[in-house]
Design a protein around this motif. Structure first.
Motif, mmCIF file in Angstrom:
data_model
loop_
_atom_site.group_PDB
_atom_site.id
_atom_site.type_symbol
_atom_site.label_atom_id
_atom_site.label_comp_id
_atom_site.label_asym_id
_atom_site.label_seq_id
_atom_site.Cartn_x
_atom_site.Cartn_y
_atom_site.Cartn_z
ATOM 1 N N GLY A 188 -16.787 -33.651 8.664
ATOM 2 C CA GLY A 188 -17.471 -34.899 8.311
ATOM 3 C C GLY A 188 -18.797 -35.055 9.032
ATOM 4 N N GLY A 190 -20.606 -32.573 10.103
ATOM 5 C CA GLY A 190 -21.472 -31.418 9.904
ATOM 6 C C GLY A 190 -21.592 -30.549 11.145
ATOM 7 N N SER A 216 -30.607 -18.840 11.592
ATOM 8 C CA SER A 216 -30.689 -19.339 10.211
ATOM 9 C C SER A 216 -31.654 -20.513 10.114
ATOM 10 N N ILE A 325 -17.605 -22.475 5.249
ATOM 11 C CA ILE A 325 -18.643 -22.423 4.215
ATOM 12 C C ILE A 325 -19.755 -23.422 4.507
ATOM 13 N N MET A 326 -19.364 -24.595 5.018
ATOM 14 C CA MET A 326 -20.368 -25.638 5.274
ATOM 15 C C MET A 326 -21.369 -25.244 6.356
ATOM 16 N N THR A 328 -22.797 -22.438 6.563
ATOM 17 C CA THR A 328 -23.687 -21.391 6.048
ATOM 18 C C THR A 328 -25.144 -21.737 6.392
ATOM 19 N N ARG B 25 -24.879 -31.229 -0.661
ATOM 20 C CA ARG B 25 -24.919 -30.264 0.454
ATOM 21 C C ARG B 25 -23.842 -29.197 0.298
ATOM 22 N N ALA B 26 -22.650 -29.613 -0.078
ATOM 23 C CA ALA B 26 -21.549 -28.665 -0.216
ATOM 24 C C ALA B 26 -21.820 -27.693 -1.359
ATOM 25 N N ARG B 29 -24.581 -25.231 -0.161
ATOM 26 C CA ARG B 29 -24.157 -24.261 0.852
ATOM 27 C C ARG B 29 -23.100 -23.288 0.313
ATOM 28 N N THR B 30 -22.274 -23.768 -0.612
ATOM 29 C CA THR B 30 -21.302 -22.852 -1.196
ATOM 30 C C THR B 30 -22.021 -21.802 -2.051
ATOM 31 N N ALA B 32 -25.019 -20.656 -1.407
ATOM 32 C CA ALA B 32 -25.592 -19.725 -0.430
ATOM 33 C C ALA B 32 -24.516 -18.789 0.118
ATOM 34 N N PHE B 33 -23.352 -19.358 0.393
ATOM 35 C CA PHE B 33 -22.242 -18.568 0.940
ATOM 36 C C PHE B 33 -21.895 -17.423 -0.005
ATOM 37 N N PRO B 58 -29.731 -23.405 2.072
ATOM 38 C CA PRO B 58 -28.835 -24.115 2.995
ATOM 39 C C PRO B 58 -29.572 -25.078 3.932
ATOM 40 N N ARG B 59 -30.837 -24.773 4.271
ATOM 41 C CA ARG B 59 -31.558 -25.672 5.184
ATOM 42 C C ARG B 59 -32.158 -26.876 4.456
ATOM 43 N N ASN B 62 -29.949 -29.967 5.315
ATOM 44 C CA ASN B 62 -29.672 -30.361 6.698
ATOM 45 C C ASN B 62 -29.697 -31.885 6.835
ATOM 46 N N VAL B 65 -25.470 -35.026 5.300
ATOM 47 C CA VAL B 65 -24.040 -35.257 5.115
ATOM 48 C C VAL B 65 -23.674 -36.716 5.382
#
Lengths: 328, 328, 328, 328
Positions: A188, A190, A216, A325-326, A328, B25-26, B29-30, B32-33, B58-59, B62, B65
């Protein structure tokens, strides 16, 4: 509902958690609804031994649905672990005309209830009240949801200062034996890493992971650590280790501590407490005993106390994966 | 995961809700994963028609969340209801190399997704984002839990002033077609009555109930009213009716309004959003289409979009009963 | 306003505090209002040395008035303490056409600003940003009010669990050199004792006072301790001492830590930041330099930087008295 | 302190505000500190007329410093406006041995206190408790600071949804006669316009200003409107007018209502309440009467009740200017 039960006692025991008051209120009002008397027992089993009782009617529990802590207070009782202590407690219940008991607490409290039931054939019903969510037979214990919100709000604040200074923070959250708080609040909030008792990430992999995160493009990081994390180092030792191995990082520690146990309960915990309180009383009135009321598949359900005590609550592997995964 | 899908678009549509950003976000990032590209589509279907796209790594996500609203913005699009509009949208997706779509929104948004899939055989996956919790196939929509906390915190404040002045308050909460917010927040806030679209209490019984509550010793009362309550009177008409029939009461009205849609998401909504985002992307990569990802029995699960759109979500009768008992 | 100043740089330096972003926003928009250019300097003086600059217009600071931390980031710079470092910094400012500087930070940051001004005759203006409220020349530093709310909310939660278990809590709050946070939050949270750097209560008197409090009927107690309290023991040593001398008490410790620095600023801090930002820019445009803008008697006022740095801020004796009386 | 005053009555009157409980607590504990008895009077002047009294000791006010509302309840009393009513009230005070009065409330309540003092030469002392901050002789009334935080938190939530949908919101806040809440919360929440009773912006200039804001690149806007804004249109009429003149905008209205009066007081209000409570009691014990205690230049100070009632509190022109500049 006709029943041989005419007066129900209610107590809170063990560590307090948000929603306990809402559960007390629900027990009291459900008793009133069914024309059964209700007695509040102060300071858990210790108050039972001392006969520290108070009659409670529906107006005794006005304006507590949103209050943290427990108006009945809580305590741990060594005396209740002795046969003599339990005998005294039983006598007080009998003298007061109480013929069933609702126990709001964790597995230690349930163990006490079970022993008490066996010795005196006294009807008992458990409601899971602990922020740790480590009770088998319910997807959520009372206070877990509130504690998660308290933790993510605190980490949101810490992130403000972490990202202003490009710092790494280790944040210790409650959970000596179970990583539920750490895992959920970590996702939650992050967090870049989550250290829990159920998994040994290993110090090397932690440092590797933090280096990867830095590479990253992340300039600051939060690592959420459960009290009982598997690496077996406390949060200050973790800081030292990482600082030694990542001198480029300015590391800080924050131990969230007891504020996680308090606060006004979330709506979820208030509703859950109300549902469990109703079910606990009505189950007793139906002649059931030695169960815990819990939430399973979004429905209120009974689990035998023995199972609730002994059963394991494992962290959800899916959540571990989501957490990976989050980051990443 | 090997898949023919190389680039996934994500959009938010309809009324915004807390947790949408965490879901974006999820999804990002998924992707990207799994080494899949991801494109944010602004302003829902309207932005799809206008080609208002942005590559997201993914950035890019940031520090969102914990943010309310949606960084991709939302809008309702009349143009998307026309074949021409959808054709333009499709062309923009093709031009951008996007070959699957994650739609975060409510049933209107899902209907759009389904039509679009049928016309162009374009893979789509839905994530339920609405505070109303009125989507079939998930126990919780994104934002519902946060909205409940917003509502009970507001009512807790209102209760302070209600009980200082011995007043009766009608508090209107969101829910044009569904009483989930009203019912849960009403129980959570300890409301004396809860008026929802699914039930017609009737004006006479409302007044009777309030009189009984007053007689029982309560000096102030809160009545929670869903926008679309069955009695069919708005909250100001209710006030007038009650004042006429209970001149002893000083009645006030509070319409909570749009603040219910905003705010930092609760931990529950952040975790849910993360889980659903992962599942949505991975389901697309597995070749699935036309599903909504949701939470069923605490597990992430797929429901065909058609069912999600048409299925009814009824209020839980158990909660209605709990509500009744709590007002004893 | 006509002025020789055409471009103003703004930076945040030292520990971050809530309201810094609102102050940045105010500086940027006041520049725009007066048709002066504005440049954000990242990571305080270090970014000045490295030329880490960014042009900022009124839309660059949208939606930050309510955000904790600082979008310009902060850092401590050892290089800026050298003449060489400052020379590089000066050159970067000149190259960028910046001819005045607003420094948001604490006394360390102001000392840097003063030295810089002396060496290069460069116009500087300070805005006090620190949660500690230990700057002379302003009744409130940016972030102090927010930090107080964060602390009392945390202690409110701790009190829930303290009073449920009849426990004594030592709560450590920030304030290495100044007791402002401890004193104000202690009164606000209803603490039984408040230990601050400015006063030596003494261990014996602490224990006496706690015994008196217990005798008076209080079953739980909160003692608020500033990091730099005069007794000179850290909060864990205090716990040990009290447990030894008051075995009847179950003592716990909570160190609130860095969450005190973060979070969305209070309305007070947002308004203060806006007022100070306007005044800082307009004072520079009026040709003033080497001042700090602050709040004195509810009015925005200038204090020479030298005084702001050297002046003492004593805790208000009246508050100490109020605190004593409140623990009756 | 030696004094002829042996027993002090305390009441809350008029609209409740956060901090009233903290002030009651401070009055009660300061009485105890000086060995003076204290009596709580319920429901303001009406309870005085009815003799609705309760003796209060230092433990009667445990755990209320952080509670909204007033444990003594409040009411408006028509009877107290009659000589007969006041005579009865006086008789009850005499019968109970009460020989001085602390009145926590707004200017209406102070007027009552003054009349009462004149008729019976009864010592009275006022504490300003109202969220509106419209009392002369204090920079802050009790509850004002808390209400501002409540308002900006609500508007922060509304902004989430406003900016997700590029909408314009009119948010009505309290303040029938004074724009203090609107002006401060408007600056704090980053409102594009603020409409207050003290200033007539004019409908045309409002629309112009909104158009300019849109042109400048803002995609959503918040307009904060005080209940008693000078334009003289209610917030729904404003919406209609703007929608007619700016069809490009999707306009929404939110009336924050009574939640502004409730909630746990901010640290500022708790400390202020404590300071004012101490000063009120000690001033009575020093033989003073007919004053209001307030905060002037950050110091607790006395203002004759007559001035407090009649004096104007104007909005700060500096704030109006700051507000203008911030919307650049």
């Amino acid at each position: 509902m006709s029943s041989t039960i005419k007066k129900i006692g209610v107590l809170t025991s063990g560590g307090d958690s948000p929603g306990m008051n809402a559960a007390i209120r629900a027990v009291v009002r459900t008793c009133a609804f069914h024309n059964v008397e209700c007695v509040g027992i102060y300071r858990g089993y210790q108050g039972m031994i001392e006969g520290d009782f108070k009659e409670m009617g529906p107006r005794s529990v006005n304006n507590i649905v949103n209050k943290g802590g427990t108006i009945l207070k809580s305590a741990r009782s060594k005396e209740f672990m002795t046969a003599d202590g339990r005998k005294q407690a039983y006598q007080h219940l009998i003298d007061a005309g109480i013929n069933a008991l609702v126990v709001i607490g964790g597995d230690g409290s349930f163990t006490g209830a079970e022993v008490f039931n066996k010795e005196f054939n006294f009807p008992v019903m458990g409601i899971p009240g602990t922020i740790d969510n480590d009770i088998y037979g319910t997807s959520h214990t009372l206070g877990f949801d509130t504690a998660l919100n308290t933790v993510v709000e605190a980490i949101d604040k810490i992130r403000d200062t972490a990202s202003s200074h490009n710092r790494l923070f280790f944040v210790e959250v409650m959970g000596r034996d179970a990583g539920h708080i750490a895992l959920n609040s970590g996702i939650g909030a992050g967090a870049e890493e989550i250290l829990i008792p159920e998994e040994d990430l290993g110090l090397d992999r932690l440092v590797e992971s933090l280096k990867r995160s830095k590479l990253s493009g992340k300039s600051s990081s939060i690592v959420v650590v459960a009290e009982g994390d598997k690496i077996g180092k406390n949060v200050f030792e973790l800081k030292d280790y990482v600082e030694e191995n990542m001198p480029e990082y300015d590391v800080r520690v924050s131990v969230l501590g007891h504020m996680q146990r308090g606060g006004s309960p979330s709506c979820f915990d208030r509703v859950l407490a109300s549902r469990l309180g109703v079910k606990a009383v009505e189950s007793l009135l139906e002649g059931k005993t030695n169960f815990m009321v819990g939430l399973l598949n979004d429905k209120v359900a009974l689990t035998p106390l023995t199972q609730a005590i002994k059963g394991n609550t494992e962290v959800d592997r899916e959540l571990l994966r989501v957490s990976d995964i989050m980051t990443t």
